[in-house]
Design an enzyme around this catalytic site. Sequence first.
Site, PDB file in Angstrom:
ATOM      1  N   ALA A 155       0.824  -1.095  -0.124  1.00 53.18           N
ATOM      2  CA  ALA A 155      -0.053   0.027   0.060  1.00 53.18           C
ATOM      3  C   ALA A 155       0.967   1.304   0.115  1.00 53.18           C
ATOM      4  CB  ALA A 155      -0.797  -0.061   1.188  1.00 53.18           C
ATOM      5  N   GLU A 186       5.223  10.606  -2.377  1.00 52.83           N
ATOM      6  CA  GLU A 186       4.371  11.377  -1.779  1.00 52.83           C
ATOM      7  C   GLU A 186       2.895  11.495  -2.532  1.00 52.83           C
ATOM      8  OE1 GLU A 186       5.976  14.459   0.747  1.00 52.83           O
ATOM      9  OE2 GLU A 186       7.726  13.246   1.139  1.00 52.83           O
ATOM     10  N   GLU A 210       0.113  10.295 -11.318  1.00 52.59           N
ATOM     11  CA  GLU A 210      -0.953   9.788 -11.503  1.00 52.59           C
ATOM     12  C   GLU A 210      -1.913  10.193 -10.468  1.00 52.59           C
ATOM     13  OE1 GLU A 210       1.715   8.031 -11.651  1.00 52.59           O
ATOM     14  OE2 GLU A 210       1.893   7.460 -13.721  1.00 52.59           O
TER      15      GLU A 210
HETATM   16  C1  LIG Z   1      13.066   7.808  -2.295  1.00 51.87           C
HETATM   17  C2  LIG Z   1      11.836   7.572  -1.611  1.00 51.87           C
HETATM   18  C3  LIG Z   1      11.393   7.833  -0.406  1.00 51.87           C
HETATM   19  C4  LIG Z   1      10.253   7.381   0.468  1.00 51.87           C
HETATM   20  N1  LIG Z   1       9.982   8.010   1.646  1.00 51.87           N
HETATM   21  C5  LIG Z   1       9.125   7.442   2.195  1.00 51.87           C
HETATM   22  C6  LIG Z   1       8.626   7.868   3.437  1.00 51.87           C
HETATM   23  O1  LIG Z   1       9.497   8.676   4.251  1.00 51.87           O
HETATM   24  N2  LIG Z   1       7.595   7.323   4.351  1.00 51.87           N
HETATM   25  C7  LIG Z   1       6.781   6.526   3.507  1.00 51.87           C
HETATM   26  O2  LIG Z   1       5.833   6.020   4.332  1.00 51.87           O
HETATM   27  N3  LIG Z   1       6.806   6.255   2.246  1.00 51.87           N
HETATM   28  C8  LIG Z   1       7.964   6.801   1.679  1.00 51.87           C
HETATM   29  N4  LIG Z   1       8.154   6.490   0.222  1.00 51.87           N
HETATM   30  C9  LIG Z   1       7.034   5.470  -0.501  1.00 51.87           C
HETATM   31  C10 LIG Z   1       6.304   6.531  -1.446  1.00 51.87           C
HETATM   32  O3  LIG Z   1       5.374   7.292  -0.665  1.00 51.87           O
HETATM   33  C11 LIG Z   1       5.732   5.564  -2.489  1.00 51.87           C
HETATM   34  O4  LIG Z   1       6.667   5.012  -3.108  1.00 51.87           O
HETATM   35  C12 LIG Z   1       4.568   6.399  -3.241  1.00 51.87           C
HETATM   36  O5  LIG Z   1       3.397   6.846  -2.145  1.00 51.87           O
HETATM   37  C13 LIG Z   1       3.887   5.164  -4.210  1.00 51.87           C
HETATM   38  O6  LIG Z   1       3.436   4.258  -3.591  1.00 51.87           O
HETATM   39  P1  LIG Z   1       3.799   2.612  -4.251  1.00 51.87           P
HETATM   40  O7  LIG Z   1       5.332   2.934  -4.512  1.00 51.87           O
HETATM   41  O8  LIG Z   1       3.665   1.794  -3.455  1.00 51.87           O
HETATM   42  O9  LIG Z   1       3.168   2.785  -5.850  1.00 51.87           O
HETATM   43  P2  LIG Z   1       1.798   2.098  -6.114  1.00 51.87           P
HETATM   44  O10 LIG Z   1       0.654   2.754  -4.848  1.00 51.87           O
HETATM   45  O11 LIG Z   1       1.749   0.581  -5.962  1.00 51.87           O
HETATM   46  O12 LIG Z   1       1.491   2.562  -7.538  1.00 51.87           O
HETATM   47  C14 LIG Z   1       2.226   1.790  -8.749  1.00 51.87           C
HETATM   48  C15 LIG Z   1       1.672   2.747  -9.780  1.00 51.87           C
HETATM   49  O13 LIG Z   1       0.182   2.653 -10.029  1.00 51.87           O
HETATM   50  C16 LIG Z   1      -0.251   3.865 -10.208  1.00 51.87           C
HETATM   51  N5  LIG Z   1      -1.552   3.630  -9.489  1.00 51.87           N
HETATM   52  C17 LIG Z   1      -1.918   3.422  -8.323  1.00 51.87           C
HETATM   53  N6  LIG Z   1      -3.194   3.860  -8.088  1.00 51.87           N
HETATM   54  C18 LIG Z   1      -3.476   4.579  -8.955  1.00 51.87           C
HETATM   55  C19 LIG Z   1      -5.099   5.176  -9.117  1.00 51.87           C
HETATM   56  N7  LIG Z   1      -5.982   4.903  -8.508  1.00 51.87           N
HETATM   57  N8  LIG Z   1      -4.942   5.528 -10.522  1.00 51.87           N
HETATM   58  C20 LIG Z   1      -3.878   5.645 -11.487  1.00 51.87           C
HETATM   59  N9  LIG Z   1      -2.875   5.339 -11.187  1.00 51.87           N
HETATM   60  C21 LIG Z   1      -2.460   4.383 -10.044  1.00 51.87           C
HETATM   61  C22 LIG Z   1       0.664   4.766  -9.669  1.00 51.87           C
HETATM   62  O14 LIG Z   1       0.594   6.009  -9.919  1.00 51.87           O
HETATM   63  C23 LIG Z   1       2.107   3.881 -10.118  1.00 51.87           C
HETATM   64  O15 LIG Z   1       2.503   4.430 -11.441  1.00 51.87           O
HETATM   65  C24 LIG Z   1       9.231   6.819  -0.377  1.00 51.87           C
HETATM   66  C25 LIG Z   1       9.413   6.197  -1.783  1.00 51.87           C
HETATM   67  C26 LIG Z   1      10.670   6.663  -2.237  1.00 51.87           C
HETATM   68  C27 LIG Z   1      11.016   6.325  -3.691  1.00 51.87           C
END
Ligand SMILES: Cc1cc2nc3c(=O)[nH]c(=O)nc-3n(C[C@H](O)[C@H](O)[C@H](O)COP(=O)(O)OP(=O)(O)OC[C@H]3O[C@@H](n4cnc5c(N)ncnc54)[C@H](O)[C@@H]3O)c2cc1C
Length: 397
Positions: free
Chosen positions: A131, A365, A369
């Site tokens: 998530a 964050e 998308e």
């Molecule tokens: C360098 C870095 C630092 C980070 N730091 C933190 C932190 O300090 N604390 C923390 O909690 N998290 C952190 N994160 C996590 C970050 O917040 C998540 O990677 C980000 O919110 C996206 O979530 P996901 O990677 O699970 O992608 P997913 O939510 O699995 O998405 C995968 C793909 O599907 C697309 N998608 C998903 N849902 C939809 C929709 N409804 N409509 C259209 N497209 C959609 C997304 O845009 C993406 O292209 C960090 C990430 C990185 C890379």
Amino acid sequence: MDYELSPEQAKMQRDIDAFCRSEIAPRAGILDACPRSEVGRRMKENLKTLARAGWFEPGHKENSLDLVEVYLAGEAVAKACPSTCLSARASAFLCAGGIRTFGTDAQKSAYLPPLLRAEQIGAFAWSEPQAGSDVQAIASTARKDGASWRISGRKDIVVNAPIADVILVLAYHDAQAGAEGDMSIFIVEKGAAGLTISDPLETMGMRGAPISTVTLQNCEASGILGDIPGEGYVQHRSMLNMGCIGVAALCVGVGTACMEISNAYAKERTAFGKRIGMYQEVGFKLADMFTYNDLGRMLALKAAWAINTNDPEAPVLAACAKLFASEAATRIAGWGMQIFAGHGYLAGSHMERLYRDARFGEICEGTSEMQRSLIARTELDRFLQAGQADSGSAFVA
Ligand SMILES: Cc1cc2nc3c(=O)[nH]c(=O)nc-3n(C[C@H](O)[C@H](O)[C@H](O)COP(=O)(O)OP(=O)(O)OC[C@H]3O[C@@H](n4cnc5c(N)ncnc54)[C@H](O)[C@@H]3O)c2cc1C
């Protein structure tokens, strides 16, 4: 309409810029390349350097955050070292800013002074292996144990986790997870029984920021942010919405750094007997870099001002700013790479590091998308409302 910063804001911008150029920028390459085992210690030194000079304070007002200051400080730090900006904002903004905005008086007096002096480092953990964008799908839960709460779950990408003293953790507070109103942000302190932090993770860019996985096994929380259970979803959304300004600042900072080094390179590098900047193909790239970056800055400052003045448009403006500035940073870094060509592609060059760092903005964050979805939803609502108003007046007529 007045686009000028106030004299105080302009002075702050000049001062932090000069400080970061001399104290933070020289370490950016070292932080990026150092072994993972050293990254936490080195970043902690950087954060202390910033905080000792007072640069963790911008944006922190009595009971609120000034997003224009957050923007100005963020851009200056990011220009010097994007990883330091990422790490500093996780502590001073996401953690301390969350406590500033939603914490009780007791939480503010306990946590804010050491966080703003960087004697303690903060982090904010919400996303999980299954998530990220879909926050409601988190599986972490907290159960009541007498007067306290015990959390179980796993947060997989958390900036500053390896060096954090205070971690804000988003979790459901009963086993019937699913409803927004059942989420809270819990405060977890370093050393809490049941808290395990992994070794720092390898990342493509932002390698100077210590990032790891956080596992909570029946881990005791020190409290709930604001002491009111059930506010976590709204608090998280609000922090991420305000956070758009800081991510935009980070992206514009990366863009400015790309522009500065590309500009200097275009003046110095020669090909076919001319400086490459004299070729229109290179000059146009520099022009586009400047234009995209300046537009990102304008959108972000407008959104920051809208948040500061409680403008109802603020959430959509913040989403627009984050969306544009992050996609602009990727393009700007691409143009910079093209200007440096082979010498930009070499590992260890400034351009190569910035190119890797730039890609972060579109993902973190709230992905591009998700920002587009929010903007489209808002616009569609307006469109429907306008349609209803039109049809209403036609009916009356
Ligand atoms: C360098 C870095 C630092 C980070 N730091 C933190 C932190 O300090 N604390 C923390 O909690 N998290 C952190 N994160 C996590 C970050 O917040 C998540 O990677 C980000 O919110 C996206 O979530 P996901 O990677 O699970 O992608 P997913 O939510 O699995 O998405 C995968 C793909 O599907 C697309 N998608 C998903 N849902 C939809 C929709 N409804 N409509 C259209 N497209 C959609 C997304 O845009 C993406 O292209 C960090 C990430 C990185 C890379």
